[in-house]
Design a protein around this motif. Sequence first.
Motif, PDB file in Angstrom:
ATOM      1  N   THR A 171       0.834  -1.208   0.000  1.00 42.96           N
ATOM      2  CA  THR A 171       0.000   0.000   0.000  1.00 42.96           C
ATOM      3  C   THR A 171       0.870   1.259   0.000  1.00 42.96           C
ATOM      4  O   THR A 171       0.602   2.225  -0.738  1.00 42.96           O
ATOM      5  CB  THR A 171      -0.924  -0.002   1.224  1.00 42.96           C
ATOM      6  N   VAL A 172       1.930   1.255   0.800  1.00 46.07           N
ATOM      7  CA  VAL A 172       2.830   2.423   0.836  1.00 46.07           C
ATOM      8  C   VAL A 172       3.519   2.606  -0.507  1.00 46.07           C
ATOM      9  O   VAL A 172       3.629   3.744  -1.021  1.00 46.07           O
ATOM     10  CB  VAL A 172       3.857   2.258   1.973  1.00 46.07           C
ATOM     11  N   THR A 194       1.042   4.000  -2.995  1.00 46.21           N
ATOM     12  CA  THR A 194       0.741   5.409  -2.695  1.00 46.21           C
ATOM     13  C   THR A 194       1.863   6.325  -3.184  1.00 46.21           C
ATOM     14  O   THR A 194       1.612   7.365  -3.829  1.00 46.21           O
ATOM     15  CB  THR A 194       0.524   5.596  -1.194  1.00 46.21           C
ATOM     16  N   LEU A 195       3.106   5.952  -2.905  1.00 51.16           N
ATOM     17  CA  LEU A 195       4.235   6.764  -3.361  1.00 51.16           C
ATOM     18  C   LEU A 195       4.308   6.805  -4.883  1.00 51.16           C
ATOM     19  O   LEU A 195       4.560   7.866  -5.487  1.00 51.16           O
ATOM     20  CB  LEU A 195       5.537   6.205  -2.787  1.00 51.16           C
ATOM     21  N   LEU A 215       1.523   9.138  -6.200  1.00 50.09           N
ATOM     22  CA  LEU A 215       1.818  10.545  -5.953  1.00 50.09           C
ATOM     23  C   LEU A 215       2.924  11.064  -6.874  1.00 50.09           C
ATOM     24  O   LEU A 215       2.792  12.125  -7.513  1.00 50.09           O
ATOM     25  CB  LEU A 215       2.218  10.756  -4.493  1.00 50.09           C
ATOM     26  N   ARG A 264      -4.016  15.812  -4.049  1.00 47.90           N
ATOM     27  CA  ARG A 264      -3.150  14.880  -3.313  1.00 47.90           C
ATOM     28  C   ARG A 264      -3.931  14.114  -2.245  1.00 47.90           C
ATOM     29  O   ARG A 264      -3.632  12.942  -1.970  1.00 47.90           O
ATOM     30  CB  ARG A 264      -1.979  15.644  -2.698  1.00 47.90           C
ATOM     31  N   VAL A 265      -4.928  14.758  -1.631  1.00 48.09           N
ATOM     32  CA  VAL A 265      -5.777  14.055  -0.673  1.00 48.09           C
ATOM     33  C   VAL A 265      -6.528  12.921  -1.371  1.00 48.09           C
ATOM     34  O   VAL A 265      -6.640  11.799  -0.851  1.00 48.09           O
ATOM     35  CB  VAL A 265      -6.742  15.025   0.011  1.00 48.09           C
ATOM     36  N   LEU A 323      -5.607  11.334  -4.124  1.00 47.59           N
ATOM     37  CA  LEU A 323      -4.645  10.297  -4.501  1.00 47.59           C
ATOM     38  C   LEU A 323      -4.256   9.431  -3.303  1.00 47.59           C
ATOM     39  O   LEU A 323      -4.197   8.195  -3.395  1.00 47.59           O
ATOM     40  CB  LEU A 323      -3.402  10.947  -5.109  1.00 47.59           C
ATOM     41  N   VAL A 324      -3.995  10.095  -2.171  1.00 48.52           N
ATOM     42  CA  VAL A 324      -3.620   9.341  -0.973  1.00 48.52           C
ATOM     43  C   VAL A 324      -4.792   8.511  -0.466  1.00 48.52           C
ATOM     44  O   VAL A 324      -4.630   7.338  -0.080  1.00 48.52           O
ATOM     45  CB  VAL A 324      -3.110  10.298   0.118  1.00 48.52           C
ATOM     46  N   SER A 380      -5.371   5.440  -2.699  1.00 48.82           N
ATOM     47  CA  SER A 380      -4.339   4.418  -2.533  1.00 48.82           C
ATOM     48  C   SER A 380      -4.385   3.789  -1.147  1.00 48.82           C
ATOM     49  O   SER A 380      -4.163   2.582  -0.988  1.00 48.82           O
ATOM     50  CB  SER A 380      -2.959   5.037  -2.775  1.00 48.82           C
ATOM     51  N   ALA A 381      -4.661   4.612  -0.115  1.00 50.18           N
ATOM     52  CA  ALA A 381      -4.683   4.084   1.249  1.00 50.18           C
ATOM     53  C   ALA A 381      -5.803   3.075   1.460  1.00 50.18           C
ATOM     54  O   ALA A 381      -5.705   2.205   2.336  1.00 50.18           O
ATOM     55  CB  ALA A 381      -4.819   5.230   2.247  1.00 50.18           C
ATOM     56  N   THR A 433     -12.142   3.123  -4.291  1.00 50.85           N
ATOM     57  CA  THR A 433     -11.099   3.578  -5.202  1.00 50.85           C
ATOM     58  C   THR A 433     -11.687   4.154  -6.482  1.00 50.85           C
ATOM     59  O   THR A 433     -11.149   5.124  -7.043  1.00 50.85           O
ATOM     60  CB  THR A 433     -10.152   2.414  -5.538  1.00 50.85           C
TER      61      THR A 433
END
Length: 406
Positions: free
Chosen positions: A35-36, A39-40, A43, A64-65, A67-68, A71-72, A88
Amino acid sequence: MDEQRVRGGGPPRWWRHGPPWGEVAAPTRWPWRSTVLVTLFVLIGSSFASHGQPDRVPLDLYARVLLVAGSALLLWRHRYPVGVAFGTVLAAVLYFGAGYAYGPVFLPVALACFSALVAGRRWAAWSALGALWTAHLLVAHWLFRWLPPQHDHAMPWGRELAVATWVVAIAAVSELARTRRDQWARERAERAQAARRRADEERLRMARELHDVLAHSISVINVQAGVGLALLDSDPEQARTALTTIKAASKEALGEVRQVLDSLRTQGDAPRAPAPGLDRLPELVQQAASAGLTVTLDGTPPRLPPGTDLAAFRVVQEALTNVVRHSGSRHARVHIGHEDGALRLRIDDDGPATGADVGGSGNGLAGMRERAAALGGTIEAGPRPDGGFRVLAVLPLKVTPKEDDR
């Protein structure tokens, strides 16, 4: 063995039995790392994509909110695949509906729908992908007039075809993964069923062996014990002979039981003693004589495979045991012949029957039939027209693959 190979650096278990996400049970660990990383990637990739699309809205805090957040949600994709799939999709629709640059924003949708499909939530995955494509069509060809960026124009249908191809590719890969997951699940179930079947067959084999060993020896012991009790006062010497026979029969029974139980040791160990065969018929005749039964042997046994040799010995042993227990005759005849690639055993006694189960309803005759059937042979047992009883066994002389493996 599997555990040792994994510890020793061999191929992982899923290489042979399927990947971890193919398991039916829900995983107990949270997918933090993946997941991390996603997310990266989303972004960073979206930032680079924004620089190459100056006609779109630049990325801001709201973008960005989204996108995060999209992905989160993948952190819960194994536990709540339906909610994550639609979540999603909602984040992606809000993102491109706000006019931001196209980029890897659809990657979380692909992973969420993939997880939903392999988890068996096909309707949710297909519905989420359909909702995404429908929303994209509306935004790209109708709602763009009222949505940012200003002075936007409709998306070319060629690009829309590319989006549709992307959606179909996600669904196809996910369906393939789901099919493989189901196949691995079926293979695991078949392996488990085969293991249970082998265990049942082994238990049945052990039960037959123990029954044949104990039934014969205990029958001899029972007869001799009756003789010893009857002659204890009038003929002590004959009573002593009966007790000696009991001792010998019990010792032999213990030895055979120990030999049978030795097969429960670690697989691959060699047996400590050879299995009995027709070469031990003279011992069987002597034991029957000690129980008061005269046995006449006719014929010479051919060279037999180990499994057939053991089965033939047990058939004769069980037939003579039944004569001792259930027949009034004190004489039995054992004929051994072989023709047409089969061993033929015929055991006759003159009767009359003294028990109620002489027709073959007991476990002994059932065990003989099971032994013969396991080798591809047959057992016929029943009364003769002249009042006696006959057991006829036909066993193939050729070793079958199943017997050879055993």
